[in-house]
Design a protein around this motif. Structure first.
Motif, PDB file in Angstrom:
ATOM      1  N   ARG A 281      87.897  20.063  60.458  1.00  0.00           N
ATOM      2  CA  ARG A 281      87.447  21.407  60.821  1.00  0.00           C
ATOM      3  C   ARG A 281      86.316  21.807  59.887  1.00  0.00           C
ATOM      4  O   ARG A 281      86.482  21.769  58.668  1.00  0.00           O
ATOM      5  N   GLY A 282      85.203  22.174  60.433  1.00  0.00           N
ATOM      6  CA  GLY A 282      84.051  22.546  59.621  1.00  0.00           C
ATOM      7  C   GLY A 282      84.027  24.031  59.303  1.00  0.00           C
ATOM      8  O   GLY A 282      85.034  24.741  59.448  1.00  0.00           O
ATOM      9  N   PHE A 283      82.863  24.487  58.863  1.00  0.00           N
ATOM     10  CA  PHE A 283      82.691  25.896  58.497  1.00  0.00           C
ATOM     11  C   PHE A 283      82.609  26.782  59.738  1.00  0.00           C
ATOM     12  O   PHE A 283      82.113  26.366  60.779  1.00  0.00           O
ATOM     13  N   ASP A 284      83.111  28.001  59.578  1.00  0.00           N
ATOM     14  CA  ASP A 284      82.960  29.012  60.624  1.00  0.00           C
ATOM     15  C   ASP A 284      81.632  29.727  60.358  1.00  0.00           C
ATOM     16  O   ASP A 284      81.468  30.382  59.334  1.00  0.00           O
ATOM     17  N   LEU A 285      80.699  29.566  61.276  1.00  0.00           N
ATOM     18  CA  LEU A 285      79.360  30.128  61.055  1.00  0.00           C
ATOM     19  C   LEU A 285      79.259  31.611  61.389  1.00  0.00           C
ATOM     20  O   LEU A 285      78.331  32.286  60.961  1.00  0.00           O
ATOM     21  N   CYS A 286      80.213  32.074  62.198  1.00  0.00           N
ATOM     22  CA  CYS A 286      80.164  33.482  62.589  1.00  0.00           C
ATOM     23  C   CYS A 286      80.579  34.330  61.406  1.00  0.00           C
ATOM     24  O   CYS A 286      81.672  34.186  60.891  1.00  0.00           O
ATOM     25  N   ALA A 287      79.718  35.177  60.967  1.00  0.00           N
ATOM     26  CA  ALA A 287      80.064  36.003  59.825  1.00  0.00           C
ATOM     27  C   ALA A 287      79.210  37.257  59.811  1.00  0.00           C
ATOM     28  O   ALA A 287      78.091  37.266  60.325  1.00  0.00           O
ATOM     29  N   GLU A 288      79.773  38.294  59.216  1.00  0.00           N
ATOM     30  CA  GLU A 288      79.044  39.539  59.031  1.00  0.00           C
ATOM     31  C   GLU A 288      78.353  39.495  57.677  1.00  0.00           C
ATOM     32  O   GLU A 288      78.840  38.848  56.753  1.00  0.00           O
ATOM     33  N   GLY A 289      77.232  40.163  57.568  1.00  0.00           N
ATOM     34  CA  GLY A 289      76.573  40.285  56.266  1.00  0.00           C
ATOM     35  C   GLY A 289      75.861  39.020  55.845  1.00  0.00           C
ATOM     36  O   GLY A 289      75.644  38.110  56.645  1.00  0.00           O
ATOM     37  N   GLY A 290      75.515  38.985  54.567  1.00  0.00           N
ATOM     38  CA  GLY A 290      74.759  37.847  54.049  1.00  0.00           C
ATOM     39  C   GLY A 290      75.623  36.607  53.904  1.00  0.00           C
ATOM     40  O   GLY A 290      76.838  36.646  54.067  1.00  0.00           O
ATOM     41  N   ARG A 291      74.952  35.505  53.648  1.00  0.00           N
ATOM     42  CA  ARG A 291      75.679  34.250  53.454  1.00  0.00           C
ATOM     43  C   ARG A 291      75.254  33.615  52.147  1.00  0.00           C
ATOM     44  O   ARG A 291      74.077  33.343  51.930  1.00  0.00           O
ATOM     45  N   LEU A 292      76.274  33.344  51.325  1.00  0.00           N
ATOM     46  CA  LEU A 292      76.024  32.734  50.032  1.00  0.00           C
ATOM     47  C   LEU A 292      76.728  31.387  49.993  1.00  0.00           C
ATOM     48  O   LEU A 292      77.926  31.308  50.288  1.00  0.00           O
ATOM     49  N   LEU A 293      75.994  30.349  49.664  1.00  0.00           N
ATOM     50  CA  LEU A 293      76.563  29.007  49.614  1.00  0.00           C
ATOM     51  C   LEU A 293      76.657  28.568  48.156  1.00  0.00           C
ATOM     52  O   LEU A 293      75.641  28.611  47.441  1.00  0.00           O
ATOM     53  N   VAL A 294      77.854  28.171  47.732  1.00  0.00           N
ATOM     54  CA  VAL A 294      78.060  27.824  46.325  1.00  0.00           C
ATOM     55  C   VAL A 294      78.477  26.367  46.209  1.00  0.00           C
ATOM     56  O   VAL A 294      79.544  25.979  46.690  1.00  0.00           O
ATOM     57  N   ALA A 295      77.623  25.568  45.568  1.00  0.00           N
ATOM     58  CA  ALA A 295      77.892  24.134  45.474  1.00  0.00           C
ATOM     59  C   ALA A 295      78.074  23.709  44.034  1.00  0.00           C
ATOM     60  O   ALA A 295      77.390  24.195  43.134  1.00  0.00           O
ATOM     61  N   GLY A 296      79.003  22.790  43.822  1.00  0.00           N
ATOM     62  CA  GLY A 296      79.152  22.165  42.515  1.00  0.00           C
ATOM     63  C   GLY A 296      78.856  20.685  42.652  1.00  0.00           C
ATOM     64  O   GLY A 296      79.507  19.985  43.411  1.00  0.00           O
ATOM     65  N   GLY A 297      77.847  20.204  41.968  1.00  0.00           N
ATOM     66  CA  GLY A 297      77.511  18.775  41.988  1.00  0.00           C
ATOM     67  C   GLY A 297      77.272  18.248  43.384  1.00  0.00           C
ATOM     68  O   GLY A 297      76.529  18.828  44.180  1.00  0.00           O
ATOM     69  N   ALA A 298      77.958  17.120  43.702  1.00  0.00           N
ATOM     70  CA  ALA A 298      77.772  16.491  45.010  1.00  0.00           C
ATOM     71  C   ALA A 298      78.365  17.343  46.133  1.00  0.00           C
ATOM     72  O   ALA A 298      78.205  17.017  47.314  1.00  0.00           O
ATOM     73  N   GLY A 299      79.042  18.423  45.767  1.00  0.00           N
ATOM     74  CA  GLY A 299      79.545  19.382  46.754  1.00  0.00           C
ATOM     75  C   GLY A 299      78.416  20.055  47.523  1.00  0.00           C
ATOM     76  O   GLY A 299      78.654  20.801  48.468  1.00  0.00           O
ATOM     77  N   ILE A 300      77.191  19.766  47.134  1.00  0.00           N
ATOM     78  CA  ILE A 300      76.040  20.271  47.876  1.00  0.00           C
ATOM     79  C   ILE A 300      75.993  19.686  49.289  1.00  0.00           C
ATOM     80  O   ILE A 300      75.402  20.283  50.202  1.00  0.00           O
ATOM     81  N   ALA A 301      76.630  18.515  49.476  1.00  0.00           N
ATOM     82  CA  ALA A 301      76.451  17.784  50.738  1.00  0.00           C
ATOM     83  C   ALA A 301      76.734  18.620  51.998  1.00  0.00           C
ATOM     84  O   ALA A 301      75.845  18.796  52.824  1.00  0.00           O
ATOM     85  N   PRO A 302      77.940  19.142  52.166  1.00  0.00           N
ATOM     86  CA  PRO A 302      78.181  19.892  53.404  1.00  0.00           C
ATOM     87  C   PRO A 302      77.401  21.202  53.461  1.00  0.00           C
ATOM     88  O   PRO A 302      77.078  21.701  54.538  1.00  0.00           O
TER      89      PRO A 302
END
Lengths: 264, 315
Positions: A93-114
């Protein structure tokens, strides 16, 4: 629909400690951001596949970002054009793209991939997002930060102060979140997710409900049958869900963070 | 049988007709639903379900799996939804698939085993039971019964008294006198024997001095244990005259044929399902191709062939 594919590696880009493997995929390979592929990592007695989030999906290609973590990923990281990969996917199951407001993506190291794949998809759909990417030192992922900065608004956080924000991705994210206060998407080491969840819960009571995390767990089957990749969930109390098929993306309020903390 | 080019893959064990001798091992195939996205499970000889316990079971804390050379350790801890939901959601679905079903029954007390077995039997849609007295990953029940022959005998006979479908007993490689134990299970009423469950095993991260599994110890499966399983099936086949389902690290048709040749009447594919969710069907095809190549017409001609000392084509 997920399927088993034997895909040709058509490109390889080395970014410091990680390598992007670009593979030729058929049109019916349609991953959603946050989904992963389960990759066979050579013989030598390695019988289990290794999960990798989809890093990119281009014209006729898809890629993963491989950072060496053991023998399997070490073998995989050495692949290049001319090699073929045996993959199952896209899974989970991937990310739910439907969202209200801004979107902040927080990655640690190789967690940048998805999150890179997510950012690209959001931008394609006319949405905006802000990426906070934490790493040990600015040179760790070679020129990848520069590549990603051309695609999206990416802010770095380096623990050793060698670039961007001096500190953790979570510290940076909490500063940025004041401006956006919308959906927060995260992927990285468990400690990072724990710290982010704790901070978001502090900010407001609904904090965890607007957090989506992609968890990294050891997997065997990748399709939900072995129950190996157990993730502690809040409901019912004491229960687990499978990272591979129920996740790897979970909403922050679905998880039992107390038990998550006890695992580390 | 024509689907396999003149080779008859059908076997009958305990009155149950299997279209081929290849089953899916308990714990490696869920209850079929997830795998049905990858393959037509109706083409299998049978499905051995994930262990069912009376109450829902959350399972062990992670990490639950760890890869070892040619093998893997697991300590899942019997995670399952419990008897009630199994009977409502999973067993009818499997039954509708038209594939023979061995329901793997586990418990933390003898009474729980008996109750689960009775209710499954009452549902009238399971082909057989597989008593899991050999799970190494729970503190009570499970392997405990494999350590005490008389307790296991009492359990088997109590279950037999409560059900009207065949009862298979799944044996652990951690059994002192395996032959004697298997014989005792049959005398207690077992209709068949399945073996082997995983080998109790352990791995430690030397950097942190921490065991690799949340449960500390687990069970080893995969190709690493296959020769052990072959030897154990060989031994048990010389002791008992009930059907044997052989399992343990089967990694392709050759391993399956080997298992038949030492005396298994059917085989079950386990850990390989994790690597390739369609693997079981490949094993079926591989057995058929081997039989055609060697001139065998029926699976029974392969069974126990190693002991009978014949290596050429069936005459």
């Amino acid at each position: 629909m997920p399927a088993r594919y034997l895909v040709a590696v058509v490109g390889r880009r080395d970014y410091g400690c990680a390598s992007e493997l670009v593979c030729e995929v058929p049109d019916d390979f349609r991953p959603h951001p946050g989904q992963f592929v389960h990759v066979a990592c050579g013989g030598d007695g390695r019988i289990l596949r290794r999960p990798f989030s989809v890093f990119d999906r281009g014209e006729g290609t898809a890629s993963i970002l491989v950072r060496e973590a053991g023998e399997g990923s070490s073998w995989l990281k050495r692949r290049g054009p001319g090699d073929r990969l045996d993959i199952l996917g896209p899974l989970g199951r991937g990310f739910d793209l439907c969202a209200e407001g801004g979107r902040l993506l927080v990655a640690g190291g190789a967690g940048i991939a998805p999150l890179r794949f997510l950012a690209k998809r959001l931008l394609e759909e006319g949405e905006t997002c802000l990426v906070a990417w934490g790493m040990g030192e600015a040179a760790e992922y070679g020129v990848l930060p520069d590549v990603l900065k051309k695609e999206a608004d990416v802010r770095l956080a380096c623990l050793d102060g060698s670039g961007g924000h001096a500190g953790s991705a979570v510290d940076l994210a909490m500063q940025l979140d004041r401006e956006s206060a919308g959906q927060v998407y995260a992927c990285g080491p468990r400690e990072m997710l724990l710290s982010l969840a704790a901070r978001m819960e502090e900010v407001d009571r609904e904090g965890l409900a607007r957090l989506q995390v992609s968890v990294e767990e050891r997997m065997a089957c990748g399709v939900g049958v072995c129950r190996g990749c157990a993730v502690p969930v809040a409901e019912p109390p004491g229960a687990y869900r499978a990272a591979c098929s129920d996740g790897p993306v979970f909403r922050g309020d679905e998880l039992d963070w107390m038990r998550m903390a006890a695992l580390t | 049988m024509d689907a396999h080019g003149g080779v008859d893959l059908r076997v009958e064990i305990s009155g149950i007709s299997l279209q081929n001798p290849v089953l899916a091992c308990s714990g490696t195939f869920g209850n079929g639903r997830e795998m049905s996205a990858w393959m037509d499970i109706r083409r299998l000889g049978g499905v051995m379900t994930k262990a069912v316990t009376l109450d829902p079971c959350a399972g062990n804390p992670p990490p639950r799996v760890w890869e070892t050379p040619s093998g893997m350790l697991n300590a899942i801890g019997l995670e399952n939804k419990g008897l009630e939901r199994f009977l409502e959601e999973d067993l009818p679905w499997l039954h509708d698939m038209g594939v023979p079903v061995w329901v793997n029954v586990a418990g933390f007390t003898a009474a729980e085993y008996v109750e689960v077995a009775r209710e499954v039997s009452r549902a009238k849609i399971a082909s057989a039971l597989e008593l899991n007295i050999s799970c190494p990953n729970v503190k009570k029940g499970g392997l405990h019964f494999s350590a005490d022959e008389s307790e296991a005998e009492r359990l088997v006979s109590a279950v037999k008294g409560a059900v009207d479908i065949p009862v298979y007993v799944k044996l652990s490689p951690r059994t002192g006198d395996l032959r004697g134990f298997a014989g005792a299970m049959v005398r207690a009423g077992a209709d068949g024997i399945s073996l082997i469950n995983t080998m109790p095993a352990m791995a430690v991260d030397v950097e942190t001095a921490r065991p690799r599994l949340g449960n500390l110890t687990g069970g080893l499966s995969g190709p690493a244990i296959h020769p052990v399983a072959v030897q154990m099936v060989w031994e048990v086949a010389q002791e008992v005259d009930v059907p044997i389902i052989g399992m343990g690290g089967i990694w392709g048709w050759r391993d399956a044929v080997e298992m038949l040749m030492v005396g298994a009447d059917a085989v079950a594919v386990g850990t390989l399902n994790f690597t390739d969710p369609t693997a079981t069907l490949g094993v079926v095809e591989g057995i058929a191709a081997f039989m055609r190549r060697k001139g065998y017409r029926r699976v029974g001609e392969l069974v126990d062939l190693a002991r009978r000392g014949r290596s050429g084509a069936a005459g």
